[in-house]
Motif scaffolding. Sequence first.
Motif, PDB file in Angstrom:
ATOM      1  N   ILE A 177      39.610 -26.029  -0.926  1.00  0.00           N
ATOM      2  CA  ILE A 177      39.745 -27.199  -1.791  1.00  0.00           C
ATOM      3  C   ILE A 177      41.226 -27.393  -2.087  1.00  0.00           C
ATOM      4  N   ASP A 178      41.736 -28.566  -1.733  1.00  0.00           N
ATOM      5  CA  ASP A 178      43.162 -28.847  -1.959  1.00  0.00           C
ATOM      6  C   ASP A 178      43.287 -30.217  -2.622  1.00  0.00           C
ATOM      7  N   PHE A 179      42.995 -30.244  -3.932  1.00  0.00           N
ATOM      8  CA  PHE A 179      43.116 -31.479  -4.692  1.00  0.00           C
ATOM      9  C   PHE A 179      44.502 -31.516  -5.342  1.00  0.00           C
ATOM     10  N   GLU A 180      45.205 -32.600  -5.132  1.00  0.00           N
ATOM     11  CA  GLU A 180      46.519 -32.749  -5.755  1.00  0.00           C
ATOM     12  C   GLU A 180      46.530 -34.007  -6.610  1.00  0.00           C
ATOM     13  N   PHE A 181      47.498 -34.078  -7.513  1.00  0.00           N
ATOM     14  CA  PHE A 181      47.611 -35.207  -8.452  1.00  0.00           C
ATOM     15  C   PHE A 181      46.389 -35.307  -9.355  1.00  0.00           C
ATOM     16  N   VAL A 182      45.759 -34.169  -9.666  1.00  0.00           N
ATOM     17  CA  VAL A 182      44.633 -34.180 -10.603  1.00  0.00           C
ATOM     18  C   VAL A 182      45.207 -34.385 -12.007  1.00  0.00           C
ATOM     19  N   PRO A 183      44.766 -35.421 -12.741  1.00  0.00           N
ATOM     20  CA  PRO A 183      45.301 -35.650 -14.080  1.00  0.00           C
ATOM     21  C   PRO A 183      45.048 -34.439 -14.978  1.00  0.00           C
ATOM     22  N   PRO A 184      46.041 -34.040 -15.786  1.00  0.00           N
ATOM     23  CA  PRO A 184      45.857 -32.853 -16.633  1.00  0.00           C
ATOM     24  C   PRO A 184      44.659 -32.958 -17.569  1.00  0.00           C
ATOM     25  N   GLU A 185      44.337 -34.192 -17.985  1.00  0.00           N
ATOM     26  CA  GLU A 185      43.192 -34.351 -18.895  1.00  0.00           C
ATOM     27  C   GLU A 185      41.857 -34.093 -18.199  1.00  0.00           C
ATOM     28  N   ASP A 186      41.896 -33.907 -16.882  1.00  0.00           N
ATOM     29  CA  ASP A 186      40.670 -33.601 -16.139  1.00  0.00           C
ATOM     30  C   ASP A 186      40.460 -32.099 -15.934  1.00  0.00           C
ATOM     31  N   ARG A 187      41.140 -31.269 -16.701  1.00  0.00           N
ATOM     32  CA  ARG A 187      40.998 -29.812 -16.547  1.00  0.00           C
ATOM     33  C   ARG A 187      39.540 -29.380 -16.643  1.00  0.00           C
ATOM     34  N   GLU A 188      38.849 -29.840 -17.674  1.00  0.00           N
ATOM     35  CA  GLU A 188      37.454 -29.428 -17.851  1.00  0.00           C
ATOM     36  C   GLU A 188      36.583 -29.934 -16.706  1.00  0.00           C
ATOM     37  N   LYS A 207      45.486 -41.472  -5.308  1.00  0.00           N
ATOM     38  CA  LYS A 207      44.965 -40.098  -5.254  1.00  0.00           C
ATOM     39  C   LYS A 207      44.454 -39.605  -6.607  1.00  0.00           C
ATOM     40  N   SER A 208      45.208 -39.881  -7.681  1.00  0.00           N
ATOM     41  CA  SER A 208      44.816 -39.352  -8.988  1.00  0.00           C
ATOM     42  C   SER A 208      43.583 -40.073  -9.535  1.00  0.00           C
ATOM     43  N   GLN A 209      43.503 -41.384  -9.336  1.00  0.00           N
ATOM     44  CA  GLN A 209      42.336 -42.139  -9.807  1.00  0.00           C
ATOM     45  C   GLN A 209      41.084 -41.733  -9.034  1.00  0.00           C
ATOM     46  N   LEU A 210      41.240 -41.556  -7.725  1.00  0.00           N
ATOM     47  CA  LEU A 210      40.113 -41.167  -6.873  1.00  0.00           C
ATOM     48  C   LEU A 210      39.533 -39.833  -7.333  1.00  0.00           C
ATOM     49  N   ILE A 211      40.393 -38.856  -7.517  1.00  0.00           N
ATOM     50  CA  ILE A 211      39.890 -37.527  -7.870  1.00  0.00           C
ATOM     51  C   ILE A 211      39.346 -37.514  -9.294  1.00  0.00           C
ATOM     52  N   HIS A 212      39.956 -38.288 -10.184  1.00  0.00           N
ATOM     53  CA  HIS A 212      39.431 -38.395 -11.555  1.00  0.00           C
ATOM     54  C   HIS A 212      38.005 -38.928 -11.530  1.00  0.00           C
ATOM     55  N   ASP A 213      37.797 -40.029 -10.796  1.00  0.00           N
ATOM     56  CA  ASP A 213      36.466 -40.637 -10.755  1.00  0.00           C
ATOM     57  C   ASP A 213      35.430 -39.670 -10.176  1.00  0.00           C
ATOM     58  N   LEU A 214      35.801 -38.954  -9.137  1.00  0.00           N
ATOM     59  CA  LEU A 214      34.847 -38.069  -8.462  1.00  0.00           C
ATOM     60  C   LEU A 214      34.434 -36.879  -9.322  1.00  0.00           C
ATOM     61  N   VAL A 268      38.212 -36.846   0.710  1.00  0.00           N
ATOM     62  CA  VAL A 268      37.130 -37.326  -0.166  1.00  0.00           C
ATOM     63  C   VAL A 268      37.223 -38.841  -0.307  1.00  0.00           C
ATOM     64  N   LYS A 269      36.059 -39.490  -0.390  1.00  0.00           N
ATOM     65  CA  LYS A 269      36.017 -40.949  -0.556  1.00  0.00           C
ATOM     66  C   LYS A 269      35.362 -41.288  -1.894  1.00  0.00           C
ATOM     67  N   GLU A 270      35.546 -42.531  -2.322  1.00  0.00           N
ATOM     68  CA  GLU A 270      35.162 -42.882  -3.691  1.00  0.00           C
ATOM     69  C   GLU A 270      33.670 -42.783  -3.959  1.00  0.00           C
ATOM     70  N   ASP A 271      32.851 -42.759  -2.899  1.00  0.00           N
ATOM     71  CA  ASP A 271      31.401 -42.628  -3.106  1.00  0.00           C
ATOM     72  C   ASP A 271      30.919 -41.183  -2.947  1.00  0.00           C
ATOM     73  N   GLY A 272      31.885 -40.240  -2.816  1.00  0.00           N
ATOM     74  CA  GLY A 272      31.504 -38.834  -2.698  1.00  0.00           C
ATOM     75  C   GLY A 272      31.242 -38.380  -1.275  1.00  0.00           C
ATOM     76  N   THR A 273      31.438 -39.274  -0.318  1.00  0.00           N
ATOM     77  CA  THR A 273      31.322 -38.877   1.091  1.00  0.00           C
ATOM     78  C   THR A 273      32.684 -38.381   1.586  1.00  0.00           C
ATOM     79  N   LEU A 274      32.703 -37.883   2.825  1.00  0.00           N
ATOM     80  CA  LEU A 274      33.916 -37.296   3.382  1.00  0.00           C
ATOM     81  C   LEU A 274      34.389 -38.080   4.592  1.00  0.00           C
ATOM     82  N   ALA A 275      35.693 -38.322   4.657  1.00  0.00           N
ATOM     83  CA  ALA A 275      36.299 -38.932   5.838  1.00  0.00           C
ATOM     84  C   ALA A 275      36.610 -37.810   6.819  1.00  0.00           C
ATOM     85  N   ASP A 276      35.924 -37.812   7.941  1.00  0.00           N
ATOM     86  CA  ASP A 276      36.039 -36.729   8.924  1.00  0.00           C
ATOM     87  C   ASP A 276      37.218 -36.992   9.858  1.00  0.00           C
TER      88      ASP A 276
END
Length: 307
Positions: free
Chosen positions: A106-117, A71-78, A34-42
């Motif tokens: 879907i294999d997201f790692e380092f997702v901040p716990p506060e992003d559960r919802e 990784k954690s900031q990227l997934i939080h923002d997305l 996943v990339k910061e603009d929501g596109t995918l790196a193929d």
Amino acid sequence: MDNKWYFDIAPGSIADLQQHARDITTLIPFWYGVKEDGTLADMSSSEVKKIASDNNLPIYPIIHNYSDPKKSQLIHDLISTPHLRRTLISNIRNMLEVNNYPGVNIDFEFVPPEDRENLNIFIHDLYATLKPTGRTVTISVPAELTDNPRHPFSGAFQYSFIAQYADEIYILAYDEHFSQPGPISSIGFVTSVLNYAVTVIPPQKIWLGMAVYGYDWTQGVNYPRTLTYQQAVDLAKNLGVTIIYDQTAQESTYTYVLDGKVHSVWFEDSKSFSAKLSLVDSYKLSGIAVWRLGQEDLNIWNILKTK
């Protein structure tokens, strides 16, 4: 035995795939970041696609957040920004349709716990988007012993919610030890993980995530070096060290000294694999998801053929 194998390009992995493509139920390649603009790196491989196609091997590509060092900031923002979340889901759907993949992981790692919802919203919306297209939605989740929303690594993953919006859940019951030496995946640890998981996820939706690698910890160093099964065995042989099968952990181990520093090695082999495989039957799970092809003790394939 329904056996799904994670795949990443590494020395020997393509040759291993060519040899065992017909023994695998599903291939789960580490392909789309996943990339910061929501596109995918193929990062997909046409060679691997062809091998899979020639052998009628379904591909569930991995969507992961290893495409960025943050990784954690990227997934939080997305997942916390509605328009980025929608963009990402739309791009996942389009990628699956263009490539005619029957499913996704879907294999997201380092997702901040506060992003559960936020993670729950993403999973719900992804499922609602992909199910009408006939895709199988699968999610890799970290091992949990209880529901702890504050856990730094697994707190974002609410098993009971995810179970409602995923067809298959791969519980990564390994890396029991990482910052200090110990079993990769002791039988007691895996049993504890499954004891909890089956109370909140229907067993038929669970695939047991299994490791087939090893770690070599150097005294005074925080992180281990990853070893394939063959590297672990060859290292012991070259050093003249005896491998011990730890009956309590149901895993192989040895220690050695190099340049005055003590090394501890733990690794998975066909014996430890077989011990954990028995849990799939006893807990009535649907199968296994193995990390990763090319690292394994080749005797594992004989065990799987008998299941």
